[in-house]
Design a protein around this motif. Structure first.
Motif, PDB file in Angstrom:
ATOM      1  N   MET A 402       0.843  -1.204   0.000  1.00 37.45           N
ATOM      2  CA  MET A 402       0.000   0.000   0.000  1.00 37.45           C
ATOM      3  C   MET A 402       0.878   1.253   0.000  1.00 37.45           C
ATOM      4  O   MET A 402       0.595   2.226  -0.716  1.00 37.45           O
ATOM      5  N   PHE A 403       1.931   1.229   0.797  1.00 34.58           N
ATOM      6  CA  PHE A 403       2.878   2.338   0.858  1.00 34.58           C
ATOM      7  C   PHE A 403       3.468   2.567  -0.531  1.00 34.58           C
ATOM      8  O   PHE A 403       3.534   3.701  -1.042  1.00 34.58           O
ATOM      9  N   ARG A 404       3.889   1.470  -1.159  1.00 34.95           N
ATOM     10  CA  ARG A 404       4.468   1.544  -2.496  1.00 34.95           C
ATOM     11  C   ARG A 404       3.475   2.145  -3.496  1.00 34.95           C
ATOM     12  O   ARG A 404       3.835   3.006  -4.308  1.00 34.95           O
ATOM     13  N   ALA A 405       2.237   1.708  -3.434  1.00 32.61           N
ATOM     14  CA  ALA A 405       1.232   2.174  -4.386  1.00 32.61           C
ATOM     15  C   ALA A 405       1.027   3.678  -4.280  1.00 32.61           C
ATOM     16  O   ALA A 405       0.889   4.377  -5.303  1.00 32.61           O
ATOM     17  N   MET A 406       1.010   4.211  -3.047  1.00 31.59           N
ATOM     18  CA  MET A 406       0.825   5.651  -2.854  1.00 31.59           C
ATOM     19  C   MET A 406       1.982   6.445  -3.452  1.00 31.59           C
ATOM     20  O   MET A 406       1.774   7.431  -4.167  1.00 31.59           O
ATOM     21  N   VAL A 407       3.209   6.014  -3.154  1.00 29.94           N
ATOM     22  CA  VAL A 407       4.367   6.764  -3.633  1.00 29.94           C
ATOM     23  C   VAL A 407       4.518   6.606  -5.145  1.00 29.94           C
ATOM     24  O   VAL A 407       4.813   7.567  -5.860  1.00 29.94           O
ATOM     25  N   ALA A 408       4.291   5.395  -5.645  1.00 29.28           N
ATOM     26  CA  ALA A 408       4.408   5.160  -7.087  1.00 29.28           C
ATOM     27  C   ALA A 408       3.409   6.000  -7.864  1.00 29.28           C
ATOM     28  O   ALA A 408       3.719   6.538  -8.940  1.00 29.28           O
ATOM     29  N   GLU A 409       2.206   6.141  -7.339  1.00 29.75           N
ATOM     30  CA  GLU A 409       1.191   6.942  -8.019  1.00 29.75           C
ATOM     31  C   GLU A 409       1.615   8.404  -8.083  1.00 29.75           C
ATOM     32  O   GLU A 409       1.398   9.085  -9.098  1.00 29.75           O
ATOM     33  N   ALA A 410       2.217   8.904  -7.012  1.00 28.35           N
ATOM     34  CA  ALA A 410       2.687  10.291  -7.019  1.00 28.35           C
ATOM     35  C   ALA A 410       3.761  10.491  -8.090  1.00 28.35           C
ATOM     36  O   ALA A 410       3.764  11.500  -8.807  1.00 28.35           O
ATOM     37  N   LEU A 411       4.668   9.523  -8.223  1.00 27.08           N
ATOM     38  CA  LEU A 411       5.704   9.617  -9.259  1.00 27.08           C
ATOM     39  C   LEU A 411       5.090   9.490 -10.648  1.00 27.08           C
ATOM     40  O   LEU A 411       5.468  10.211 -11.583  1.00 27.08           O
ATOM     41  N   ARG A 412       4.155   8.588 -10.780  1.00 22.84           N
ATOM     42  CA  ARG A 412       3.520   8.359 -12.089  1.00 22.84           C
ATOM     43  C   ARG A 412       2.787   9.617 -12.563  1.00 22.84           C
ATOM     44  O   ARG A 412       2.819   9.955 -13.752  1.00 22.84           O
ATOM     45  N   MET A 413       2.139  10.316 -11.649  1.00 24.00           N
ATOM     46  CA  MET A 413       1.416  11.530 -12.023  1.00 24.00           C
ATOM     47  C   MET A 413       2.373  12.602 -12.525  1.00 24.00           C
ATOM     48  O   MET A 413       2.062  13.342 -13.460  1.00 24.00           O
ATOM     49  N   GLN A 414       3.553  12.673 -11.922  1.00 24.29           N
ATOM     50  CA  GLN A 414       4.525  13.682 -12.363  1.00 24.29           C
ATOM     51  C   GLN A 414       5.035  13.395 -13.770  1.00 24.29           C
ATOM     52  O   GLN A 414       5.406  14.319 -14.499  1.00 24.29           O
ATOM     53  N   ALA A 415       5.081  12.125 -14.130  1.00 29.68           N
ATOM     54  CA  ALA A 415       5.593  11.750 -15.449  1.00 29.68           C
ATOM     55  C   ALA A 415       4.469  11.299 -16.380  1.00 29.68           C
ATOM     56  O   ALA A 415       4.708  10.558 -17.336  1.00 29.68           O
ATOM     57  N   ALA A 416       3.249  11.786 -16.116  1.00 32.09           N
ATOM     58  CA  ALA A 416       2.096  11.332 -16.900  1.00 32.09           C
ATOM     59  C   ALA A 416       2.246  11.633 -18.385  1.00 32.09           C
ATOM     60  O   ALA A 416       1.768  10.869 -19.235  1.00 32.09           O
ATOM     61  N   ASP A 417       2.928  12.726 -18.708  1.00 31.45           N
ATOM     62  CA  ASP A 417       3.107  13.101 -20.111  1.00 31.45           C
ATOM     63  C   ASP A 417       4.341  12.453 -20.734  1.00 31.45           C
ATOM     64  O   ASP A 417       4.645  12.701 -21.897  1.00 31.45           O
ATOM     65  N   ARG A 418       5.047  11.659 -19.929  1.00 29.23           N
ATOM     66  CA  ARG A 418       6.246  10.978 -20.426  1.00 29.23           C
ATOM     67  C   ARG A 418       6.234   9.526 -19.964  1.00 29.23           C
ATOM     68  O   ARG A 418       6.953   9.135 -19.038  1.00 29.23           O
ATOM     69  N   PRO A 419       5.401   8.680 -20.568  1.00 32.38           N
ATOM     70  CA  PRO A 419       5.333   7.271 -20.145  1.00 32.38           C
ATOM     71  C   PRO A 419       6.672   6.560 -20.222  1.00 32.38           C
ATOM     72  O   PRO A 419       6.941   5.643 -19.446  1.00 32.38           O
ATOM     73  N   ASP A 420       7.534   6.975 -21.160  1.00 31.47           N
ATOM     74  CA  ASP A 420       8.863   6.364 -21.257  1.00 31.47           C
ATOM     75  C   ASP A 420       9.685   6.653 -20.004  1.00 31.47           C
ATOM     76  O   ASP A 420      10.442   5.813 -19.517  1.00 31.47           O
ATOM     77  N   LEU A 421       9.498   7.857 -19.462  1.00 29.23           N
ATOM     78  CA  LEU A 421      10.224   8.248 -18.263  1.00 29.23           C
ATOM     79  C   LEU A 421       9.631   7.592 -17.021  1.00 29.23           C
ATOM     80  O   LEU A 421      10.364   7.152 -16.124  1.00 29.23           O
ATOM     81  N   ALA A 422       8.306   7.505 -16.978  1.00 25.93           N
ATOM     82  CA  ALA A 422       7.643   6.894 -15.823  1.00 25.93           C
ATOM     83  C   ALA A 422       8.155   5.480 -15.593  1.00 25.93           C
ATOM     84  O   ALA A 422       8.362   5.045 -14.456  1.00 25.93           O
ATOM     85  N   GLU A 423       8.370   4.774 -16.683  1.00 21.98           N
ATOM     86  CA  GLU A 423       8.868   3.396 -16.578  1.00 21.98           C
ATOM     87  C   GLU A 423      10.244   3.348 -15.926  1.00 21.98           C
ATOM     88  O   GLU A 423      10.583   2.381 -15.242  1.00 21.98           O
ATOM     89  N   LYS A 424      11.027   4.411 -16.087  1.00 25.23           N
ATOM     90  CA  LYS A 424      12.390   4.423 -15.565  1.00 25.23           C
ATOM     91  C   LYS A 424      12.507   4.955 -14.138  1.00 25.23           C
ATOM     92  O   LYS A 424      13.460   4.636 -13.431  1.00 25.23           O
ATOM     93  N   VAL A 425      11.558   5.794 -13.716  1.00 25.09           N
ATOM     94  CA  VAL A 425      11.716   6.466 -12.419  1.00 25.09           C
ATOM     95  C   VAL A 425      10.950   5.797 -11.284  1.00 25.09           C
ATOM     96  O   VAL A 425      11.115   6.188 -10.122  1.00 25.09           O
ATOM     97  N   ILE A 426      10.124   4.794 -11.591  1.00 26.18           N
ATOM     98  CA  ILE A 426       9.401   4.087 -10.525  1.00 26.18           C
ATOM     99  C   ILE A 426      10.167   2.812 -10.192  1.00 26.18           C
ATOM    100  O   ILE A 426      10.297   1.918 -11.029  1.00 26.18           O
ATOM    101  N   PRO A 427      10.702   2.718  -8.983  1.00 26.70           N
ATOM    102  CA  PRO A 427      11.518   1.558  -8.617  1.00 26.70           C
ATOM    103  C   PRO A 427      10.726   0.256  -8.626  1.00 26.70           C
ATOM    104  O   PRO A 427       9.507   0.233  -8.438  1.00 26.70           O
ATOM    105  N   THR A 428      11.448  -0.837  -8.820  1.00 25.95           N
ATOM    106  CA  THR A 428      10.842  -2.164  -8.765  1.00 25.95           C
ATOM    107  C   THR A 428      11.134  -2.863  -7.443  1.00 25.95           C
ATOM    108  O   THR A 428      10.635  -3.960  -7.208  1.00 25.95           O
ATOM    109  N   TYR A 429      11.929  -2.235  -6.590  1.00 23.19           N
ATOM    110  CA  TYR A 429      12.229  -2.823  -5.279  1.00 23.19           C
ATOM    111  C   TYR A 429      11.275  -2.233  -4.226  1.00 23.19           C
ATOM    112  O   TYR A 429      10.644  -1.195  -4.455  1.00 23.19           O
ATOM    113  N   PRO A 430      11.153  -2.851  -3.072  1.00 22.18           N
ATOM    114  CA  PRO A 430      10.197  -2.382  -2.061  1.00 22.18           C
ATOM    115  C   PRO A 430      10.541  -0.997  -1.523  1.00 22.18           C
ATOM    116  O   PRO A 430      11.720  -0.628  -1.421  1.00 22.18           O
TER     117      PRO A 430
END
Length: 641
Positions: A402-430
């Motif tokens: 749940m913690f991850r989902a909240m923070v990831a969503e905040a990052l995703r919103m910042q890169a909403a216009d750059r899906p290529d970037l969103a894929e790179k800036v959201i970590p895959t580790y906990p």
């Protein structure tokens, strides 16, 4: 307060953190009606502390607070009342917006001095026995945050001491790190000594020059400079078993000299030796290349092609600062950082807030308490691992997911216009697996600039003119900046330390530093470490808290030596080992101990040698005073024999 400026008061009430002010008003008025249910906060996770109280009720509170403060001033500003234990805990729970466990009450009262103690410094150290104190001489290594704190406490205890500092001034990390954008990532109202509040921090998270001024000011107020030898470093320490002293070789501008000390306290930090990446050809680059901790202010980056290697805490701060002046910026990223949404990261503290901190008794303590609780043990559950977790490796428990989902969503919103970037800036580790940073949007905004490229292909080679990645792409640069961290696991490096029987500390550790309570090690008597192994904190608080706990404990050890007549003390091996087994078990159940996570928290053996896996209250209780049963105490008559 001789005269009340109603305009300043109104401005202050608009800026107030109302739950903290309500608690202060309980003490000011002696009335608990301020803890009304309709004013009880309901905080939103990862917010700046919005209370969730409707605006109409906030206005009602401000009106009543204005009347109460005005009346208090008219009555001559009488001393605030001291609440009983039950009321104090109720006030804590009100400000926290949650029930404070009973075992936290005495801890928080001690740490924050909110129970009406006569001293503003509840941890003030009582003098050590005079005769014993006169026989002691303590050497402190380092004049940063922990070293200055140690000097203050030793002076209060009546113990003779000397501080050696490799730099030309005090401040430690806040003297050395001068890269653009350098600032603290703990709120300054908790990143400050508990006994030295600053009611005029210009920002919530102050910049390096402001922090350096704070520590310089503390050194001056406590007249510590006369006890500090600057531009002096320790090369070697050898324990003399016959005389029970440390023989310490110092390197100074004039050469090498030897001093003796009853005890040595190291206050050198963990993040003070820059680490450069192990990449082929690094020494071949012909342009300027430097580590962020050794920033080259003589290099003008304007119009330059700049490479930044690393995306950790330093890069997170300096990249947004330089992106507007460089011709191009290529950021090489191995793993992205988690950035916790912190909208006020660069904001000024409102003038009204500073007025309250200065003029309303106990408001500063209750505001510090609010911050302390919200960013300390209250977050631990979100990074604790569930051994039965059935989800994927991006989380370690349901709360962590749940913690991850909240923070990831905040990052995703910042890169909403750059899906290529969103894929790179959201970590895959906990979340919590690696050091989390504070994010107000400037990092991703910088990466989105047209002159910036974020490269995630591994860096394989540095050439004379640039760098090559694993996909074979060669890029040319004018300047390379390394934001690649520090040799965190090399505790007390590069000092040579020899204890009983000539045992070498680094050989004893063999790349896996361990200490009892992070401070003492068997076979190395009267050697105490601050910010030693397993005393780093990840999501729960300010490192100053740990230093204050450690220094109190160390002073307790010196007092134990004085009271028992012993000349030397060291932890019993079985006590040391049992403690480290417990710590290792705890770290395995945290996000940073997960097997899929790699970070500087783990040493070359794969063990988490940096972090404390338990609550702050646990470290506080463990370090209130040393237990004589934990130590081997060597008496003078035994030495003589």
């Amino acid at each position: 307060m001789a005269k009340l400026d109603l305009g300043a008061l109104d401005q202050a009430l608009e800026a107030a953190h109302q739950p903290a002010l309500a608690a202060a008003l309980v003490q000011m008025t002696g009335d608990v009606h301020w803890l009304r249910p309709e004013w009880t906060p309901t905080y939103t996770p990862l917010s700046r502390g919005e209370t969730g109280v409707p605006e109409a009720e906030q206005a009602n509170f401000r009106a009543q607070a204005r009347a109460a403060i005005t009346d208090w001033v008219d009555r001559g500003s009488p001393a605030p009342t001291t609440p009983d234990a039950g009321t104090l805990r109720r006030m804590m729970s009100f400000v926290a917006g949650a029930d404070i466990p009973e075992n936290y009450a005495d801890f928080l009262n001690d740490e924050l001095a909110i129970g009406g103690q006569s001293s503003k410094d509840p941890q003030w150290t009582t003098p050590i026995l005079k005769d014993a104190a006169r026989r002691m001489h303590v050497l402190v290594i380092g004049a940063g945050m922990s070293g200055l704190l140690t000097g203050i406490r030793l002076n209060q205890a009546g113990v003779d001491f000397e501080i050696v500092e490799k730099n030309a001034d005090v401040g430690g990390t806040w003297l050395e790190n001068t890269y653009p954008g350098c600032r603290v990532d703990s709120s300054n109202h908790i990143y400050s000594y508990s006994f030295e509040p600053n009611h005029n921090w210009p920002q919530h998270f102050s910049t390096q020059p402001v922090l350096l001024d704070y520590f310089r000011g503390v050194a001056d107020r406590y007249d510590l400079r006369k006890k500090i030898r600057f531009e002096t470093s320790v090369e070697e320490m050898v324990w003399d078993e016959t005389r029970a002293v440390w023989k310490v070789s110092l390197k100074t501008a004039k050469g090498t000299e030897q001093v003796e000390a009853t005890a040595v306290i190291t206050a050198v930090g963990q993040l003070n030796r820059p680490r450069l990446p192990d990449v082929r050809g690094r020494e071949r680059f012909k342009g300027p290349a430097f580590h962020s901790a050794q920033w080259r202010h003589d290099i003008d980056l304007t119009g330059k092609r700049v490479a930044v290697i690393g995306t950790g805490a330093s890069a997170f701060q300096f990249v947004p600062e330089i992106v507007g002046k460089v011709a191009s910026l290529t950021v090489f990223q191995r793993t992205p950082p988690w950035g916790f949404p912190t909208s006020h990261y660069h904001e000024d503290v409102p003038a009204g807030m500073n007025w309250l901190l200065e003029h309303i008794p106990n408001y500063d303590k209750w505001y510090r308490f609010f911050l302390f609780w919200m960013v300390t043990d209250g977050l631990l559950a979100g990074v604790r691992a569930d051994p039965d977790w059935k989800g994927d490796e991006t989380a370690v428990s349901a709360p962590n997911a749940m913690f991850r989902a909240m923070v990831a969503e905040a990052l995703r919103m910042q890169a909403a216009d750059r899906p290529d970037l969103a894929e790179k800036v959201i970590p895959t580790y906990p979340v919590g697996g690696k050091r989390a940073l504070l994010d107000n949007g400037v990092w991703i905004a910088a990466l989105k600039q047209p002159n910036v490229e974020l490269v995630t292909d591994p860096l394989t080679e540095i050439t004379e003119t640039g760098a090559v990645t694993a996909d074979g792409t060669a890029r040319e640069f004018d300047v390379i900046i390394y934001g690649t961290g520090f040799h965190a696991s090399r505790f007390l490096y590069p000092m040579k330390i020899k204890g009983r029987g000539g045992a070498d500390l680094h050989e004893t550790w063999n790349g896996d530093a361990r200490a009892y309570l992070g401070m003492t090690t068997p076979g190395f008597p009267n050697l105490f470490m601050i910010y030693g192994p397993n005393t780093n904190i990840v999501v729960n608080g300010s490192i100053i808290f740990f230093s204050e706990c450690s220094v109190r404990y160390i002073l307790g050890c010196l007092k134990l030596l004085a009271e028992t007549g012993a000349q030397a003390m060291e932890p019993k091996p079985e006590v040391h080992d049992a403690f480290n087994i417990k710590v290792d078990e705890g770290n395995r159940l945290m996000a940073w101990g997960a097997p899929q996570v790699t970070s500087w928290y783990k040493n070359e053996k794969g063990r988490v040698s940096q972090n404390w896996p338990f609550a702050l209250v646990d470290y506080w209780r463990a370090t209130l005073a040393p237990d004589p049963q934990d130590f081997v105490l060597t008496k003078e008559r035994q030495m003589a024999g």
